[in-house]
Every structure is written in structure tokens, then in C-alpha cells.
Design a protein around this motif. Structure first.
Motif, PDB file in Angstrom:
ATOM      1  N   ALA A   1       0.594  -1.266  -0.197  1.00 51.87           N
ATOM      2  CA  ALA A   1      -0.113   0.149   0.519  1.00 51.87           C
ATOM      3  C   ALA A   1       0.819   1.075   0.150  1.00 51.87           C
ATOM      4  CB  ALA A   1      -1.092   0.284   1.007  1.00 51.87           C
ATOM      5  N   ASN A   2       0.819   1.631  -1.300  1.00 49.56           N
ATOM      6  CA  ASN A   2       1.544   2.896  -1.089  1.00 49.56           C
ATOM      7  C   ASN A   2       0.248   4.509  -1.075  1.00 49.56           C
ATOM      8  OD1 ASN A   2       3.143   5.583  -1.129  1.00 49.56           O
ATOM      9  ND2 ASN A   2       3.574   5.029  -3.478  1.00 49.56           N
ATOM     10  N   PRO A   3      -0.308   4.871  -0.218  1.00 50.55           N
ATOM     11  CA  PRO A   3      -0.895   6.302   0.033  1.00 50.55           C
ATOM     12  C   PRO A   3      -0.440   7.452  -0.424  1.00 50.55           C
ATOM     13  CG  PRO A   3      -0.003   5.880   2.273  1.00 50.55           C
ATOM     14  CD  PRO A   3       0.756   5.100   1.422  1.00 50.55           C
ATOM     15  N   LEU A   4      -1.551   7.675  -1.588  1.00 51.22           N
ATOM     16  CA  LEU A   4      -0.977   9.221  -2.449  1.00 51.22           C
ATOM     17  C   LEU A   4      -1.393  10.486  -1.489  1.00 51.22           C
ATOM     18  CD1 LEU A   4      -1.458   8.252  -5.673  1.00 51.22           C
ATOM     19  CD2 LEU A   4       0.625   8.488  -4.905  1.00 51.22           C
ATOM     20  N   ASN A   5      -2.384  10.239  -0.693  1.00 52.89           N
ATOM     21  CA  ASN A   5      -3.324  10.917   0.248  1.00 52.89           C
ATOM     22  C   ASN A   5      -3.486  11.162   1.567  1.00 52.89           C
ATOM     23  OD1 ASN A   5      -4.831  12.165  -2.392  1.00 52.89           O
ATOM     24  ND2 ASN A   5      -5.830  10.580  -2.521  1.00 52.89           N
ATOM     25  N   GLY A   6      -3.083  12.509   1.945  1.00 53.11           N
ATOM     26  CA  GLY A   6      -3.037  12.376   3.895  1.00 53.11           C
ATOM     27  C   GLY A   6      -3.505  13.386   4.417  1.00 53.11           C
ATOM     28  N   ILE A   7      -3.862  14.400   5.324  1.00 56.61           N
ATOM     29  CA  ILE A   7      -4.637  14.756   6.044  1.00 56.61           C
ATOM     30  C   ILE A   7      -3.383  15.278   7.028  1.00 56.61           C
ATOM     31  CG2 ILE A   7      -5.819  15.227   7.593  1.00 56.61           C
ATOM     32  CD1 ILE A   7      -7.518  12.815   7.326  1.00 56.61           C
ATOM     33  N   ALA A   8      -2.904  16.659   6.739  1.00 56.28           N
ATOM     34  CA  ALA A   8      -1.988  17.381   7.883  1.00 56.28           C
ATOM     35  C   ALA A   8      -2.722  18.708   8.887  1.00 56.28           C
ATOM     36  CB  ALA A   8      -1.402  18.552   7.446  1.00 56.28           C
ATOM     37  N   HIS A   9      -2.395  18.197   9.686  1.00 57.52           N
ATOM     38  CA  HIS A   9      -3.028  18.313  11.292  1.00 57.52           C
ATOM     39  C   HIS A   9      -2.002  19.697  11.890  1.00 57.52           C
ATOM     40  CE1 HIS A   9      -6.050  15.537  11.314  1.00 57.52           C
ATOM     41  NE2 HIS A   9      -4.741  14.047  10.879  1.00 57.52           N
ATOM     42  N   ILE A  10      -2.737  20.544  11.310  1.00 58.36           N
ATOM     43  CA  ILE A  10      -1.468  22.216  12.151  1.00 58.36           C
ATOM     44  C   ILE A  10      -2.313  22.094  13.515  1.00 58.36           C
ATOM     45  CG2 ILE A  10      -1.003  24.351  12.032  1.00 58.36           C
ATOM     46  CD1 ILE A  10      -1.305  23.207   8.667  1.00 58.36           C
ATOM     47  N   LYS A  11      -0.839  22.281  14.981  1.00 51.95           N
ATOM     48  CA  LYS A  11      -2.246  23.036  15.985  1.00 51.95           C
ATOM     49  C   LYS A  11      -1.495  23.850  16.419  1.00 51.95           C
ATOM     50  CE  LYS A  11      -3.904  21.996  20.588  1.00 51.95           C
ATOM     51  NZ  LYS A  11      -4.117  22.837  20.768  1.00 51.95           N
ATOM     52  N   LEU A  12      -2.034  24.456  16.657  1.00 53.59           N
ATOM     53  CA  LEU A  12      -1.198  26.524  17.125  1.00 53.59           C
ATOM     54  C   LEU A  12      -1.656  26.434  18.395  1.00 53.59           C
ATOM     55  CD1 LEU A  12      -2.310  27.570  14.066  1.00 53.59           C
ATOM     56  CD2 LEU A  12      -0.300  27.370  14.390  1.00 53.59           C
ATOM     57  N   SER A  13      -0.831  26.774  18.949  1.00 48.89           N
ATOM     58  CA  SER A  13      -0.769  27.422  20.524  1.00 48.89           C
ATOM     59  C   SER A  13      -0.207  28.764  20.542  1.00 48.89           C
ATOM     60  CB  SER A  13      -1.017  26.498  21.107  1.00 48.89           C
ATOM     61  OG  SER A  13       0.776  25.972  21.327  1.00 48.89           O
ATOM     62  N   ILE A  14      -0.349  29.476  21.721  1.00 45.28           N
ATOM     63  CA  ILE A  14       0.355  30.528  22.135  1.00 45.28           C
ATOM     64  C   ILE A  14       1.503  30.239  22.182  1.00 45.28           C
ATOM     65  CG2 ILE A  14       0.390  32.299  23.542  1.00 45.28           C
ATOM     66  CD1 ILE A  14      -1.991  32.415  24.380  1.00 45.28           C
ATOM     67  N   ASN A  15       2.769  29.591  22.455  1.00 45.57           N
ATOM     68  CA  ASN A  15       3.657  28.620  22.728  1.00 45.57           C
ATOM     69  C   ASN A  15       4.485  28.211  21.653  1.00 45.57           C
ATOM     70  OD1 ASN A  15       3.577  30.752  24.985  1.00 45.57           O
ATOM     71  ND2 ASN A  15       2.763  29.051  26.251  1.00 45.57           N
ATOM     72  N   ASN A  16       3.494  27.164  20.619  1.00 45.19           N
ATOM     73  CA  ASN A  16       3.967  26.308  20.383  1.00 45.19           C
ATOM     74  C   ASN A  16       3.224  25.955  18.874  1.00 45.19           C
ATOM     75  OD1 ASN A  16       6.096  24.567  19.665  1.00 45.19           O
ATOM     76  ND2 ASN A  16       5.617  22.931  21.030  1.00 45.19           N
ATOM     77  N   ILE A  17       3.778  25.078  17.825  1.00 53.61           N
ATOM     78  CA  ILE A  17       3.019  24.464  16.749  1.00 53.61           C
ATOM     79  C   ILE A  17       3.565  23.346  16.740  1.00 53.61           C
ATOM     80  CG2 ILE A  17       3.339  24.540  14.195  1.00 53.61           C
ATOM     81  CD1 ILE A  17       4.264  28.018  14.536  1.00 53.61           C
ATOM     82  N   ILE A  18       2.497  22.617  16.340  1.00 48.99           N
ATOM     83  CA  ILE A  18       2.019  21.227  15.984  1.00 48.99           C
ATOM     84  C   ILE A  18       1.963  20.398  14.597  1.00 48.99           C
ATOM     85  CG2 ILE A  18       2.209  18.668  17.231  1.00 48.99           C
ATOM     86  CD1 ILE A  18       1.495  19.386  19.632  1.00 48.99           C
ATOM     87  N   VAL A  19       2.563  20.167  14.087  1.00 50.53           N
ATOM     88  CA  VAL A  19       2.086  19.448  12.174  1.00 50.53           C
ATOM     89  C   VAL A  19       2.616  18.333  12.002  1.00 50.53           C
ATOM     90  CG1 VAL A  19       2.929  19.811   9.981  1.00 50.53           C
ATOM     91  CG2 VAL A  19       3.478  21.400  12.000  1.00 50.53           C
ATOM     92  N   THR A  20       1.369  17.550  12.542  1.00 51.78           N
ATOM     93  CA  THR A  20       1.222  15.762  12.035  1.00 51.78           C
ATOM     94  C   THR A  20       0.743  15.737  10.540  1.00 51.78           C
ATOM     95  OG1 THR A  20       0.867  15.778  14.428  1.00 51.78           O
ATOM     96  CG2 THR A  20       0.823  14.100  13.349  1.00 51.78           C
TER      97      THR A  20
END
Length: 132
Positions: free
Chosen positions: A27-46
Motif C-alpha cells: 500500500a502506497n497512500p498518495l493522499n493524507g491529512i496535515a493536522h496543524i495545532k496552533l497554540s500561543i507558545n508552540n506549533i505541532i504539525v502532524t
């Protein structure tokens, strides 16, 4: 069907008939989801595949940004680009973006998306529930 619709993007077909070096079907997925979590002090990209399995994640702290520099647009861009490069190694080529967190800071969200694009990944749709 509207290709800008988030649900339509997730139901698009994935390339599951890719053969590896031994000739086995993988399986080689071509599509995905980028979850961007923004807070006052940090940024998380999953970045995950369409089933929700995490493929890559990055924060500005993992890239060497410390303290107040972690919530800047420069750190956001670098974080988005690093996460996208890691996900590209796993075959994710196009992502739908889900933004969560402080809705009034569009500069960091835009910087993360610019970083994802700079890495060579396409952005199919953007979902920001906090934005009116």
C-alpha cells in the motif's frame, strides 16, 4: 463532486497496487491529512494517511527553536516543510489541511501551509473550524 470539498478529497482513490523490490503488492497512500495545532507558545504539525495513522510529525522544538521563537512564522514554515519532507518519503503526495487552535493567528497557519508547499507537496483542501 467538488474537489475542494474535504470529504470528497478523503474518498479519492489511493494507489494500492504498487510493487516493492520483491514484487509484493504494498500500500502506497498518495493522499493524507496535515493536522496543524496552533497554540500561543508552540506549533505541532502532524501528517497522517487518510485512515488517521501518523506518518510524520514535527514541532519547532525538534528543529532547534527554543522559547518565544517557537511560535513565529519562520518556525512555522520550517516545521511544515520538515514534516512534509518526512511524509514525502512515505509516499504522501497530497494533503488536506485541518487547522486547530488560535483562529486569530492566520500568519502561522499560512506559514505552515507555505512550508508544506515548498517541500513539494500539494494541498487539496483546508478546514479551519475556528474561522468564521
Amino acid at each position: 463532486p467538488n474537489p475542494l470539498n474535504f470529504n470528497y478529497f478523503l474518498t479519492m482513490s489511493e494507489n494500492t497496487n504498487v510493487s516493492d523490490a520483491t514484487g509484493n503488492k504494498t500500500a502506497n497512500p498518495l493522499n493524507g491529512i496535515a493536522h496543524i495545532k496552533l497554540s500561543i507558545n508552540n506549533i505541532i504539525v502532524t501528517i497522517s494517511d487518510t485512515d488517521g495513522n501518523v506518518v510524520a510529525w514535527k514541532t519547532p522544538g525538534t528543529l532547534g527553536f527554543k522559547g518565544a521563537r517557537k511560535s513565529t512564522a519562520i518556525a512555522a514554515s520550517a516545521t511544515g516543510e520538515a514534516a512534509a519532507r518526512k511524509a514525502l518519503e512515505f509516499g504522501i503526495q497530497c494533503v488536506a489541511v485541518r487547522i486547530k487552535g488560535k483562529a486569530n493567528d492566520d500568519a502561522c497557519a499560512d506559514a505552515v501551509m507555505d512550508g508544506i508547499r515548498n517541500a513539494g507537496m500539494e494541498i487539496g483542501s483546508v478546514s479551519h473550524p475556528g474561522r468564521l
